[in-house]
Scaffold this motif. Structure first.
Motif, short mmCIF file in Angstrom:
data_model
loop_
_atom_site.label_atom_id
_atom_site.label_comp_id
_atom_site.label_asym_id
_atom_site.label_seq_id
_atom_site.Cartn_x
_atom_site.Cartn_y
_atom_site.Cartn_z
N ALA A 37 0.84 -1.20 0.00
CA ALA A 37 0.00 0.00 0.00
C ALA A 37 0.88 1.25 0.00
O ALA A 37 1.82 1.35 0.78
CB ALA A 37 -0.91 0.00 1.22
N GLY A 38 0.58 2.15 -0.92
CA GLY A 38 1.32 3.41 -1.01
C GLY A 38 2.67 3.29 -1.67
O GLY A 38 3.42 4.25 -1.73
N GLN A 39 3.02 2.12 -2.21
CA GLN A 39 4.34 1.93 -2.82
C GLN A 39 4.28 1.48 -4.28
O GLN A 39 5.26 0.99 -4.82
CB GLN A 39 5.16 0.94 -1.99
N ASN A 40 3.13 1.64 -4.93
CA ASN A 40 3.02 1.32 -6.35
C ASN A 40 3.78 2.36 -7.17
O ASN A 40 4.04 3.46 -6.69
CB ASN A 40 1.55 1.29 -6.78
N ASP A 41 4.14 2.01 -8.39
CA ASP A 41 4.96 2.91 -9.21
C ASP A 41 4.17 3.84 -10.12
O ASP A 41 4.71 4.84 -10.55
CB ASP A 41 5.97 2.12 -10.03
N ILE A 45 -4.37 -0.74 -13.29
CA ILE A 45 -5.17 -1.26 -14.41
C ILE A 45 -6.62 -0.79 -14.31
O ILE A 45 -7.24 -0.46 -15.31
CB ILE A 45 -5.15 -2.81 -14.43
N SER A 46 -7.16 -0.78 -13.12
CA SER A 46 -8.58 -0.46 -12.91
C SER A 46 -8.92 1.00 -13.17
O SER A 46 -10.08 1.34 -13.33
CB SER A 46 -8.98 -0.82 -11.48
N GLY A 47 -7.93 1.85 -13.17
CA GLY A 47 -8.17 3.26 -13.39
C GLY A 47 -8.70 4.00 -12.17
O GLY A 47 -9.23 5.10 -12.29
N THR A 48 -8.55 3.41 -10.98
CA THR A 48 -9.04 4.08 -9.77
C THR A 48 -8.06 5.12 -9.25
O THR A 48 -8.40 5.92 -8.40
CB THR A 48 -9.34 3.06 -8.66
N HIS A 49 -6.82 5.08 -9.75
CA HIS A 49 -5.85 6.15 -9.46
C HIS A 49 -4.87 6.24 -10.61
O HIS A 49 -4.74 5.31 -11.40
CB HIS A 49 -5.14 5.94 -8.11
N SER A 50 -4.19 7.36 -10.71
CA SER A 50 -3.32 7.58 -11.86
C SER A 50 -1.91 7.99 -11.48
O SER A 50 -1.19 8.57 -12.28
CB SER A 50 -3.93 8.66 -12.75
N CYS A 51 -1.49 7.65 -10.27
CA CYS A 51 -0.17 8.12 -9.87
C CYS A 51 0.50 7.14 -8.90
O CYS A 51 -0.14 6.31 -8.29
CB CYS A 51 -0.31 9.48 -9.21
N ALA A 52 1.80 7.30 -8.79
CA ALA A 52 2.59 6.48 -7.87
C ALA A 52 2.20 6.77 -6.43
O ALA A 52 1.79 7.88 -6.09
CB ALA A 52 4.07 6.77 -8.07
N GLY A 53 2.28 5.74 -5.60
CA GLY A 53 2.04 5.91 -4.17
C GLY A 53 0.58 6.00 -3.78
O GLY A 53 0.27 6.34 -2.64
N GLN A 54 -0.35 5.67 -4.67
CA GLN A 54 -1.76 5.82 -4.35
C GLN A 54 -2.49 4.50 -4.12
O GLN A 54 -3.69 4.49 -3.90
CB GLN A 54 -2.47 6.60 -5.45
N SER A 55 -1.79 3.39 -4.14
CA SER A 55 -2.46 2.11 -3.88
C SER A 55 -2.93 2.08 -2.43
O SER A 55 -2.28 2.60 -1.53
CB SER A 55 -1.53 0.93 -4.15
N LYS A 56 -4.08 1.49 -2.22
CA LYS A 56 -4.69 1.49 -0.89
C LYS A 56 -4.45 0.19 -0.11
O LYS A 56 -4.58 0.16 1.10
CB LYS A 56 -6.21 1.71 -1.00
N THR A 57 -4.15 -0.90 -0.83
CA THR A 57 -3.96 -2.19 -0.16
C THR A 57 -2.67 -2.87 -0.62
O THR A 57 -2.19 -2.61 -1.73
CB THR A 57 -5.13 -3.16 -0.45
N ASP A 58 -2.13 -3.71 0.22
CA ASP A 58 -0.96 -4.50 -0.14
C ASP A 58 -1.31 -5.51 -1.21
O ASP A 58 -2.38 -6.12 -1.17
CB ASP A 58 -0.42 -5.27 1.08
N ASN A 59 -0.42 -5.70 -2.16
CA ASN A 59 -0.50 -6.75 -3.17
C ASN A 59 -1.77 -6.73 -4.03
O ASN A 59 -2.23 -7.78 -4.46
CB ASN A 59 -0.33 -8.12 -2.52
N ALA A 60 -2.31 -5.56 -4.28
CA ALA A 60 -3.50 -5.44 -5.14
C ALA A 60 -3.11 -5.86 -6.56
O ALA A 60 -2.08 -5.44 -7.09
CB ALA A 60 -4.01 -4.01 -5.15
N LEU A 61 -3.92 -6.71 -7.17
CA LEU A 61 -3.63 -7.23 -8.51
C LEU A 61 -3.52 -6.14 -9.57
O LEU A 61 -2.82 -6.32 -10.56
CB LEU A 61 -4.70 -8.22 -8.94
N ASP A 62 -4.21 -5.04 -9.38
CA ASP A 62 -4.20 -4.01 -10.41
C ASP A 62 -3.09 -2.98 -10.25
O ASP A 62 -2.90 -2.14 -11.11
CB ASP A 62 -5.56 -3.32 -10.51
N ASP A 63 -2.31 -3.07 -9.19
CA ASP A 63 -1.19 -2.14 -8.98
C ASP A 63 0.12 -2.84 -9.30
O ASP A 63 0.28 -4.04 -9.09
CB ASP A 63 -1.17 -1.64 -7.53
N TRP A 64 1.09 -2.05 -9.76
CA TRP A 64 2.37 -2.63 -10.16
C TRP A 64 3.55 -1.90 -9.56
O TRP A 64 3.45 -0.77 -9.11
CB TRP A 64 2.50 -2.67 -11.67
N LYS A 65 4.66 -2.58 -9.59
CA LYS A 65 5.94 -2.05 -9.14
C LYS A 65 6.98 -2.49 -10.17
O LYS A 65 6.94 -3.62 -10.65
CB LYS A 65 6.29 -2.61 -7.76
#
Length: 95
Positions: A37-41, A45-65
């Motif tokens: 959470a907060g460490q995506n690059d 994929i889902s389009g719920t955010h458009s910037c780094a550091g905005q992931s809300k949960t650990d290991n979310a399938l739609d966020d990448w690093k």
């Protein structure tokens, strides 16, 4: 040093920095499902955010690093295509 030499030196430096950045980017790959959470690059994929550091949960399938090329699977992550397929299956199961 004359102006032409200064401009030439500056241009050469800028080009070499660009070449280094391109080489570094080529040795990396996007790995989905491993970002904390907060460490995506970047955008997900889902389009719920458009910037780094905005992931809300650990290991979310739609966020990448970004990780070293060839190490994503070892880390328990997925390619973009794999992540999209898993997200689709999750959505179908809920639906």
């Amino acid at each position: 040093m004359n102006k032409k030499a200064i401009v030439t030196a500056g241009l050469a430096a800028a080009l070499s920095i660009g070449a280094i950045s391109t080489a570094q980017a080529a040795s990396k790959e996007k790995c989905y499902g491993i970002a904390k959470a907060g460490q995506n690059d970047c955008a997900n994929i889902s389009g719920t955010h458009s910037c780094a550091g905005q992931s809300k949960t650990d290991n979310a399938l739609d966020d990448w690093k970004a990780v070293k090329a060839g190490t994503c699977e070892e880390m328990g992550g997925y390619s973009k295509a794999q992540a999209k397929e898993l997200l689709k299956k999750q959505k179908e199961m809920k639906g």
